[in-house]
Write an enzyme that holds these catalytic residues in place. Sequence first.
Site, PDB file in Angstrom:
ATOM      1  N   ARG A  53      46.172  30.744  32.332  1.00 32.54           N
ATOM      2  CA  ARG A  53      46.540  30.494  30.940  1.00 32.54           C
ATOM      3  C   ARG A  53      45.798  29.250  30.468  1.00 32.54           C
ATOM      4  NH1 ARG A  53      48.057  35.045  30.708  1.00 32.54           N
ATOM      5  NH2 ARG A  53      50.174  35.806  30.400  1.00 32.54           N
ATOM      6  N   HIS A  58      40.500  36.357  26.175  1.00 35.12           N
ATOM      7  CA  HIS A  58      41.653  36.810  26.974  1.00 35.12           C
ATOM      8  C   HIS A  58      41.485  38.303  27.319  1.00 35.12           C
ATOM      9  CE1 HIS A  58      46.108  35.830  27.872  1.00 35.12           C
ATOM     10  NE2 HIS A  58      45.701  36.821  28.648  1.00 35.12           N
TER      11      HIS A  58
HETATM   12  P1  NAP Z   1      52.106  36.048  40.859  1.00 34.96           P
HETATM   13  O1  NAP Z   1      51.971  37.270  41.689  1.00 34.96           O
HETATM   14  O2  NAP Z   1      53.476  35.635  40.433  1.00 34.96           O
HETATM   15  O3  NAP Z   1      51.417  34.862  41.652  1.00 34.96           O
HETATM   16  C1  NAP Z   1      51.497  33.543  41.230  1.00 34.96           C
HETATM   17  C2  NAP Z   1      50.881  32.634  42.289  1.00 34.96           C
HETATM   18  O4  NAP Z   1      50.853  31.306  41.759  1.00 34.96           O
HETATM   19  C3  NAP Z   1      51.702  32.602  43.573  1.00 34.96           C
HETATM   20  O5  NAP Z   1      50.869  32.515  44.682  1.00 34.96           O
HETATM   21  C4  NAP Z   1      52.492  31.313  43.413  1.00 34.96           C
HETATM   22  O6  NAP Z   1      52.870  30.684  44.616  1.00 34.96           O
HETATM   23  C5  NAP Z   1      51.480  30.453  42.687  1.00 34.96           C
HETATM   24  N1  NAP Z   1      52.156  29.335  42.027  1.00 34.96           N
HETATM   25  C6  NAP Z   1      53.145  29.391  41.097  1.00 34.96           C
HETATM   26  N2  NAP Z   1      53.545  28.148  40.774  1.00 34.96           N
HETATM   27  C7  NAP Z   1      52.809  27.302  41.523  1.00 34.96           C
HETATM   28  C8  NAP Z   1      52.773  25.905  41.666  1.00 34.96           C
HETATM   29  N3  NAP Z   1      53.603  25.100  40.990  1.00 34.96           N
HETATM   30  N4  NAP Z   1      51.896  25.361  42.543  1.00 34.96           N
HETATM   31  C9  NAP Z   1      51.066  26.145  43.264  1.00 34.96           C
HETATM   32  N5  NAP Z   1      51.048  27.497  43.172  1.00 34.96           N
HETATM   33  C10 NAP Z   1      51.907  28.062  42.317  1.00 34.96           C
HETATM   34  O7  NAP Z   1      51.265  36.171  39.525  1.00 34.96           O
HETATM   35  P2  NAP Z   1      49.991  37.116  39.267  1.00 34.96           P
HETATM   36  O8  NAP Z   1      50.406  38.518  39.027  1.00 34.96           O
HETATM   37  O9  NAP Z   1      49.001  36.841  40.351  1.00 34.96           O
HETATM   38  O10 NAP Z   1      49.460  36.525  37.884  1.00 34.96           O
HETATM   39  C11 NAP Z   1      49.103  35.178  37.756  1.00 34.96           C
HETATM   40  C12 NAP Z   1      48.857  34.848  36.305  1.00 34.96           C
HETATM   41  O11 NAP Z   1      47.639  35.414  35.863  1.00 34.96           O
HETATM   42  C13 NAP Z   1      49.878  35.412  35.302  1.00 34.96           C
HETATM   43  O12 NAP Z   1      51.063  34.663  35.287  1.00 34.96           O
HETATM   44  C14 NAP Z   1      49.119  35.302  34.011  1.00 34.96           C
HETATM   45  O13 NAP Z   1      49.323  34.022  33.440  1.00 34.96           O
HETATM   46  C15 NAP Z   1      47.658  35.435  34.453  1.00 34.96           C
HETATM   47  N6  NAP Z   1      47.062  36.695  33.980  1.00 34.96           N
HETATM   48  C16 NAP Z   1      46.012  36.617  33.137  1.00 34.96           C
HETATM   49  C17 NAP Z   1      45.409  37.774  32.703  1.00 34.96           C
HETATM   50  C18 NAP Z   1      44.190  37.716  31.828  1.00 34.96           C
HETATM   51  O14 NAP Z   1      43.739  38.751  31.340  1.00 34.96           O
HETATM   52  N7  NAP Z   1      43.607  36.547  31.652  1.00 34.96           N
HETATM   53  C19 NAP Z   1      45.890  39.020  33.116  1.00 34.96           C
HETATM   54  C20 NAP Z   1      46.975  39.057  33.965  1.00 34.96           C
HETATM   55  C21 NAP Z   1      47.561  37.882  34.413  1.00 34.96           C
HETATM   56  P3  NAP Z   1      53.876  31.410  45.652  1.00 34.96           P
HETATM   57  O15 NAP Z   1      53.026  32.485  46.292  1.00 34.96           O
HETATM   58  O16 NAP Z   1      54.241  30.349  46.604  1.00 34.96           O
HETATM   59  O17 NAP Z   1      55.007  31.962  44.846  1.00 34.96           O
HETATM   60  C1  GLV Z   2      47.818  38.852  30.558  1.00 31.06           C
HETATM   61  O1  GLV Z   2      47.463  37.765  30.269  1.00 31.06           O
HETATM   62  C2  GLV Z   2      48.958  39.141  31.360  1.00 31.06           C
HETATM   63  O2  GLV Z   2      49.724  38.225  31.676  1.00 31.06           O
HETATM   64  O3  GLV Z   2      49.121  40.323  31.724  1.00 31.06           O
END
Ligand code: NAP
Ligand code: GLV
Length: 310
Positions: free
Chosen positions: A225, A273
């Site tokens: 983000r 995005h």
């Molecule tokens: P996820 O499965 O919930 O993984 C989040 C990761 O971040 C986990 O490894 C978590 O640690 C770590 N984390 C959370 N808080 C932290 C902290 N304070 N310090 C260090 N590590 C931390 O999420 P995801 O599905 O991978 O998605 C991640 C993010 O990508 C979404 O929340 C969204 O903002 C972004 N996203 C962007 C797009 C785009 O098109 N740009 C699309 C989809 C998602 P733990 O493993 O220890 O819980």
């Molecule tokens: C996109 O940013 C998502 O969180 O799926």
Amino acid sequence: MALLYMSRQTNGDDWRDLLTAELPDLEFRTHPETGDPAGIDAALVWNYPLEELKDYPNLKLVASLGAGVDHVMSVRHLVPEGVTLTRLIDPAMTAQMTEWCLMAMLNHLRNWEGYRALRNERRYVELDVPIPWDVTVGILGLGEMGGDSARVMAAMGYQVRGWSRSAKQLDGVTCFHGHDQLETFLAPCDVVICLLPLTPDTHDVLNARSFGWMKRGAFVINAGRGHHIVEEDLIAAIDSGHLAGATLDVQRMEPMGDDHPFWYHPKIMTFPHAAAFTIPRTCAPQIAENYRRMRTGEPLLNVVDLDRGY
Ligand code: NAP
Ligand code: GLV
């Protein structure tokens, strides 16, 4: 009871068709045509005003139409007590994200822009490029998205390290966790990729101090983000020559204003995005399954921990 669609991403017809194909009895409503508020038991939400959620007395499920839930967590007080928040976990979205991160990293490592500049001058010249195993890639966030990028990049031969909130073990990935280990994690990285969720803990995590912990010439990629990065600090770190540049799928203000310095910076590439999309076709089955489970009282899929905020 009815499911209410609250998003401007599409007019909702695609979700209506896909969900009613899975749940023939489903009553699908599209905001602002809400009908009787007492008839709504679930809401599908994406970047939409959520004030009215508190007026739906029988609401049980809020489903984010994205992997991230920061758009809901920022108005958590509007989500009535006892309502379950879910998010999307979709292999298609994850694959798109990994592909985008690879694209951003490889454009930098293989000097796409440098070759374009040479080509524009009709110069047929080779530029130096590194060997994958001489490149250290650091991934902030080792969840669905970061974990997949880490695995793919490790399989391609890069030196991959990852940073998460809790301790982790991933084959071929050197893992770090917690703020105490952030400096050690960042120090040797040639490329730093942010795939964190936005929470109070990760807000501004990439700032002057953490850029200072990175080595000279490091390259920053952000698809988490915009608020993970202090944008003025990033520009200063690049302009001072400390960082090589950045590729940013997300920004603090989306869309960026016309006068945003990122538009004009030669070493910063931005995307609107667009790294990974919510694809109704691939995501509708998990929404339908959760709606069915909610009705029968079974445990839901992809539930968000409201205390952790992701
Ligand atoms: P996820 O499965 O919930 O993984 C989040 C990761 O971040 C986990 O490894 C978590 O640690 C770590 N984390 C959370 N808080 C932290 C902290 N304070 N310090 C260090 N590590 C931390 O999420 P995801 O599905 O991978 O998605 C991640 C993010 O990508 C979404 O929340 C969204 O903002 C972004 N996203 C962007 C797009 C785009 O098109 N740009 C699309 C989809 C998602 P733990 O493993 O220890 O819980
Ligand atoms: C996109 O940013 C998502 O969180 O799926």
